[in-house]
Design a protein around this motif. Structure first.
Motif, mmCIF file in Angstrom:
data_model
loop_
_atom_site.group_PDB
_atom_site.id
_atom_site.type_symbol
_atom_site.label_atom_id
_atom_site.label_comp_id
_atom_site.label_asym_id
_atom_site.label_seq_id
_atom_site.Cartn_x
_atom_site.Cartn_y
_atom_site.Cartn_z
ATOM 1 N N ALA A 35 0.832 -1.211 0.000
ATOM 2 C CA ALA A 35 0.000 0.000 0.000
ATOM 3 C C ALA A 35 0.864 1.256 0.000
ATOM 4 O O ALA A 35 0.569 2.224 -0.720
ATOM 5 C CB ALA A 35 -0.930 -0.002 1.205
ATOM 6 N N LEU A 36 1.940 1.242 0.775
ATOM 7 C CA LEU A 36 2.843 2.391 0.820
ATOM 8 C C LEU A 36 3.517 2.616 -0.531
ATOM 9 O O LEU A 36 3.598 3.752 -1.016
ATOM 10 C CB LEU A 36 3.896 2.198 1.910
ATOM 11 N N LEU A 39 1.037 4.066 -2.996
ATOM 12 C CA LEU A 39 0.844 5.483 -2.725
ATOM 13 C C LEU A 39 2.021 6.311 -3.245
ATOM 14 O O LEU A 39 1.828 7.349 -3.886
ATOM 15 C CB LEU A 39 0.653 5.703 -1.230
ATOM 16 N N PHE A 42 1.877 6.648 -7.052
ATOM 17 C CA PHE A 42 0.932 7.672 -7.496
ATOM 18 C C PHE A 42 1.458 9.083 -7.212
ATOM 19 O O PHE A 42 1.236 10.004 -7.996
ATOM 20 C CB PHE A 42 -0.437 7.477 -6.841
ATOM 21 N N LEU A 43 2.149 9.254 -6.102
ATOM 22 C CA LEU A 43 2.715 10.569 -5.780
ATOM 23 C C LEU A 43 3.803 10.974 -6.776
ATOM 24 O O LEU A 43 3.896 12.137 -7.157
ATOM 25 C CB LEU A 43 3.259 10.583 -4.359
#
Length: 90
Positions: A35-36, A39, A42-43
Motif C-alpha cells: 500500500a505504501l 501510494l 501515485f505521488l
C-alpha cells in the motif's frame, strides 16, 4: 520539449523502481508495504506531471511520452536480464 521529456524520464525511472519493489512486496504478501509503495508510485506520477504543468504546460505530452517509454523499455530490459540470469544459473 527537452524539459518535459527529461522530467518524464526521471519520473518514469522512479516509477519503474517503485513498481519492481511493489511486485516483490505483492509476491511476499506484505500488505502494508504494498500500500505504501502504491501510494508513493501515485505521488511520483502526480509530482512529475505537476512539475511539468508548472514549468511548461505545453510539454505535458512529452513528459507522458518519456515516462511511458522508460516504463516500457525498462520493463523489457529487466525481463531480459532476469531471463538471461536464470538460464545462466541452470
Amino acid at each position: 520539449m527537452m524539459i518535459g521529456v527529461f522530467l518524464g524520464v526521471i519520473g518514469g525511472a522512479l516509477e519503474l523502481f517503485l513498481l519492481t519493489r511493489m511486485v516483490k512486496s505483492v509476491t511476499n504478501g506484505t500488505v502494508g508495504k504494498t500500500a505504501l509503495l502504491l501510494l508513493l508510485k501515485f505521488l511520483v506520477l502526480a509530482a512529475s506531471f505537476t512539475a511539468v504543468i508548472l514549468i511548461r504546460r505545453s510539454e505535458l505530452l512529452w513528459c507522458a511520452v518519456g515516462m511511458t517509454g522508460v516504463l516500457i523499455v525498462g520493463s523489457i530490459l529487466l525481463f531480459l536480464m532476469r531471463q538471461s540470469r536464470s538460464k545462466g544459473g541452470k
